[in-house]
Design a protein around this motif. Structure first.
Motif, short mmCIF file in Angstrom:
data_model
loop_
_atom_site.label_atom_id
_atom_site.label_comp_id
_atom_site.label_asym_id
_atom_site.label_seq_id
_atom_site.Cartn_x
_atom_site.Cartn_y
_atom_site.Cartn_z
N GLY A 1 -13.53 79.53 16.57
CA GLY A 1 -12.73 80.30 17.53
C GLY A 1 -13.17 80.00 18.95
O GLY A 1 -13.31 78.84 19.34
N GLN A 2 -13.46 81.06 19.71
CA GLN A 2 -13.81 80.87 21.11
C GLN A 2 -15.05 79.99 21.27
O GLN A 2 -15.13 79.19 22.20
CB GLN A 2 -14.05 82.22 21.77
CG GLN A 2 -14.17 82.10 23.28
CD GLN A 2 -14.74 83.37 23.91
OE1 GLN A 2 -15.67 84.00 23.41
NE2 GLN A 2 -14.13 83.76 25.01
N ALA A 3 -16.00 80.13 20.36
CA ALA A 3 -17.24 79.35 20.48
C ALA A 3 -17.00 77.86 20.29
O ALA A 3 -17.90 77.05 20.50
CB ALA A 3 -18.28 79.85 19.48
N ALA A 4 -15.78 77.46 19.88
CA ALA A 4 -15.47 76.04 19.74
C ALA A 4 -15.06 75.42 21.06
O ALA A 4 -15.08 74.19 21.22
CB ALA A 4 -14.37 75.84 18.71
N GLU A 5 -14.68 76.26 22.02
CA GLU A 5 -14.21 75.74 23.31
C GLU A 5 -15.16 74.71 23.92
O GLU A 5 -14.71 73.66 24.39
CB GLU A 5 -14.02 76.89 24.30
CG GLU A 5 -12.65 77.52 24.24
CD GLU A 5 -12.56 78.72 25.18
OE1 GLU A 5 -11.82 79.64 24.84
OE2 GLU A 5 -13.25 78.73 26.22
N PRO A 6 -16.47 75.00 23.95
CA PRO A 6 -17.37 74.02 24.58
C PRO A 6 -17.32 72.64 23.92
O PRO A 6 -17.66 71.65 24.57
CB PRO A 6 -18.75 74.65 24.39
CG PRO A 6 -18.49 76.10 24.20
CD PRO A 6 -17.17 76.20 23.53
N ARG B 1 -25.19 73.01 25.86
CA ARG B 1 -25.52 73.34 27.25
C ARG B 1 -24.37 74.09 27.91
O ARG B 1 -24.58 75.08 28.61
CB ARG B 1 -25.79 72.06 28.04
CG ARG B 1 -27.13 71.45 27.75
CD ARG B 1 -27.58 70.68 29.00
NE ARG B 1 -28.83 69.98 28.75
CZ ARG B 1 -28.97 68.66 28.90
NH1 ARG B 1 -27.95 67.93 29.29
NH2 ARG B 1 -30.13 68.11 28.69
N ALA B 2 -23.14 73.62 27.68
CA ALA B 2 -21.99 74.26 28.31
C ALA B 2 -21.84 75.69 27.81
O ALA B 2 -21.51 76.61 28.58
CB ALA B 2 -20.72 73.45 28.02
N SER B 3 -22.08 75.91 26.52
CA SER B 3 -21.90 77.26 25.99
C SER B 3 -23.00 78.21 26.47
O SER B 3 -22.82 79.42 26.49
CB SER B 3 -21.85 77.24 24.46
OG SER B 3 -23.14 77.15 23.90
N ALA B 4 -24.15 77.65 26.84
CA ALA B 4 -25.22 78.49 27.38
C ALA B 4 -24.98 78.81 28.86
O ALA B 4 -25.36 79.87 29.35
CB ALA B 4 -26.57 77.80 27.22
N ALA B 5 -24.32 77.87 29.55
CA ALA B 5 -24.16 78.02 30.99
C ALA B 5 -23.10 79.06 31.35
O ALA B 5 -23.15 79.64 32.42
CB ALA B 5 -23.80 76.67 31.61
N ASP B 6 -22.15 79.29 30.46
CA ASP B 6 -21.08 80.23 30.76
C ASP B 6 -21.35 81.55 30.03
O ASP B 6 -21.37 81.59 28.80
CB ASP B 6 -19.74 79.64 30.29
CG ASP B 6 -18.55 80.48 30.74
OD1 ASP B 6 -18.74 81.69 31.00
OD2 ASP B 6 -17.44 79.94 30.84
#
Ligand code: SF4
Ligand code: SF4
Lengths: 299, 271
Positions: free
Chosen positions: A214-219, A276-281
């Protein structure tokens, strides 16, 4: 499309710290660990089935992959001279501790197996070592998925079910590709089959993972990580298809092996970039936790 | 272990003086963070990090409240201030994942890095659900709040709590602090401040309760805190099961490939 979630944050700053692991060290290690682990497994089976040339190639690949990977890991440390502190304790709660012991075993055993193969000395010891890598190899290829998933990084932690299969597929494709590039084509049949199976496993688990997250796949879909993951998928699927039809053609084999190798590397770099992207947002940290609380299902 | 010690940070009396930040830097001889202007209210510190073990957050809010019965609504600015710190989790992800044993649990129930053992692998950094611990550039090792382990061993309270002029930062046995916090919460609720809430005090939360917990006046994420943090290692047994299945599938796939289950690949090799 997942609707843009409303959430509050502290000046849009990240809640968690992004992984500080470097490029190219960390993703290249993931690749080499996978390559080494599956090469070992191939060496075991090649030995039993009498594929002597393939057994030789894979023994050497397993040893070189593990050694180079360990070197990258040491270079990655903030204090490389304290590398051996990794073996100071055995901590089941730390995938990096467990992994260090797995890698130490894999590195040692595969080095013994390869030197025995190349020098022809102590064949029994070499065979015993290669047999033991039948255990350490598959673990070397998959523990790294636990390593990254066992963090607060949303794109990694949420994917802990699929990542091991994605890593396994990528590792199979990597080792299959090297096996078919470095073995006379007439004897590389099983390596091509490994590559095809790996490409299929990597592609399927990647698709399943993105569906389920779901949303966590965006990165995995956006920005640099998205470009890397898309390239990985195209290269892996293409390379896998080519491997299936390569037969003894020199050109197709080369194309396929290179595409699969590039695809595996793109996957590994893409995974790090997505993490990294999912941690940064802060969105990826706050929104699911807030939904959990509002749904009155706190952790 | 002696009694478990902790911090109760009551943000309702924080005045944003940053005495805690300064006292922490001084006592622990932490390098500076460089001179940066963040343009985020009075916060030019930014976030907790390898050299920042206390961080005072500033949040400027405009909310509408009714001042008097006969007057209409009027906008009133509210300034939230909160001194953040390592939570010294009961189930600490940083400690769980540390491969060298550098991170350990002290006799005070706190979580501390041993600087002579840490090899800077960086695993603890993304493991912490609060983004607390970090690796210091140039130094190469991971650093975070020790709850002034050295001072505690000497019978002193941590430097930040000592320096806090309003007792927003309270140090003491965790059980005692939890009781005190409940009393304070009741008092604030009785005063009509229904937005007051405790954060990290419950042993039933995803990290088993924090050794450093807070009284907040808004949702945690407003202060940059995760609303429902979970120690990542809670799922570790399950992670290993999935990885084990994947490892078996590696062995299976290789076996199948060699068994020549694929007609097109059976072209040779056997001597
Ligand atoms: S808040 Fe983070 S750094 Fe502090 S004990 Fe918990 S996991 Fe470790
Ligand atoms: S960086 Fe240091 S403290 Fe953190 S996990 Fe690695 S060895 Fe442990």
């Amino acid at each position: 499309m997942v609707p843009e979630a409303e959430f509050r944050s502290y000046y849009g700053r990240p809640v968690i710290k992004a992984p500080i692991w470097h490029e190219p060290h960390m993703p290249t290690y993931l690749y080499l660990g996978g390559l080494s682990g599956v090469s070992s497994m191939m060496a075991v089976v090649a030995g039993f089935t009498g594929h002597h040339r393939l057994a030789r190639t894979t023994r050497v690949a397993a040893a070189l992959g593990a050694a180079a990977g360990a070197g990258l890991l040491a270079a990655e440390l903030g204090r490389p001279e304290r590398f051996l502190n990794m073996l100071r304790v055995f901590k089941p709660t730390s995938p990096m501790s467990v992994g260090s012991w797995i890698l130490a075993a894999q590195g040692g055993l595969s080095a013994v197996a390869a030197s025995s193969e190349l020098t022809g000395s102590l064949p029994v010891v070499g065979d015993a070592a290669v047999l033991a890598t039948g255990v350490t190899g598959p673990l070397t290829a998959t523990y790294t998925a636990v390593l990254v998933a066992d963090t607060a990084v949303p794109a990694w932690h949420e994917a802990y079910r699929e990542l091991p299969f994605l890593f396994a597929g990528s590792a199979l494709a990597s080792a299959g590709a090297l096996g078919m590039l470095a073995t006379p084509r007439a004897e590389a049949g099983p390596a091509r089959a490994v590559a095809v199976l790996g490409a299929a496993m990597e592609t399927v688990s990647g698709v399943v993972m993105e569906r389920r997250l779901g949303q966590a796949a965006e990165p995995y879909r956006q920005g640099r990580a998205g470009r890397l993951m898309r390239s990985a998928r195209a290269l892996t699927a293409g390379g896998g298809l080519l491997a299936a039809v390569a037969g003894r053609s020199r050109t197709v084999t080369a194309l396929s092996g290179l595409a699969l190798t590039a695809g595996a590397l793109c996957t590994r770099f893409g995974i790090l970039a997505a993490g990294r992207a999912s941690a940064a947002d802060p969105k990826y940290t706050v929104v699911p936790q807030r939904q959990r609380l509002d749904g009155e299902r706190p952790a | 272990m002696t009694e478990r010690m902790g911090f109760f940070t009551d943000t309702s009396v924080c005045i944003g003086c940053k005495a805690c930040e300064v006292a922490c830097k001084e006592w622990n001889q932490l390098p500076d963070d460089g001179f940066v202007f963040e343009a985020t209210s009075y916060d030019n510190t930014g976030q907790l990090g390898a050299s920042t073990w206390r961080h005072v957050a500033f949040i400027e809010q405009t909310r509408t409240v009714r001042m008097k019965e006969d007057e209409g609504d009027s906008g009133v600015d509210r300034w939230l201030m909160s001194s953040d710190v390592c939570k010294h989790c009961t189930h600490a992800a940083c400690l769980d994942v540390c491969p060298t044993g550098a991170l350990f649990r002290t006799e005070f129930g706190t979580v501390v890095v041993q600087e002579d053992i840490c090899n800077g692998c960086g695993y603890c950094v993304p493991a912490c659900p609060f983004g607390v611990i970090d690796r210091r550039e140039g130094d190469g090792r991971a650093w975070k709040c020790t709850m002034c382990y050295d001072r505690q061993r000497g019978g002193l309270e941590p430097a930040c709590a000592k320096a806090c002029p309003t007792d927003s930062i309270q140090f003491g046995p965790l059980d005692e602090l939890r009781e005190r916090a409940e009393d304070r919460l009741e008092r604030l609720h009785a005063d009509g401040r229904s937005e007051a809430r405790l954060y990290g005090e419950s042993p039933d939360d995803g990290v088993g309760g924090a050794g450093a917990f807070f009284l907040l006046l808004d949702e945690p994420e407003v202060y940059g805190l995760p609303p429902d943090p979970v120690v990542t290692t809670r799922d570790l047994p399950s992670m290993w099961r999935w990885a084990g299945a994947a490892a078996l599938s590696v062995a299976g796939a290789v076996a199948v490939a060699f068994a020549g289950g694929f007609a097109g690949f059976r072209d040779g090799g056997r001597r």
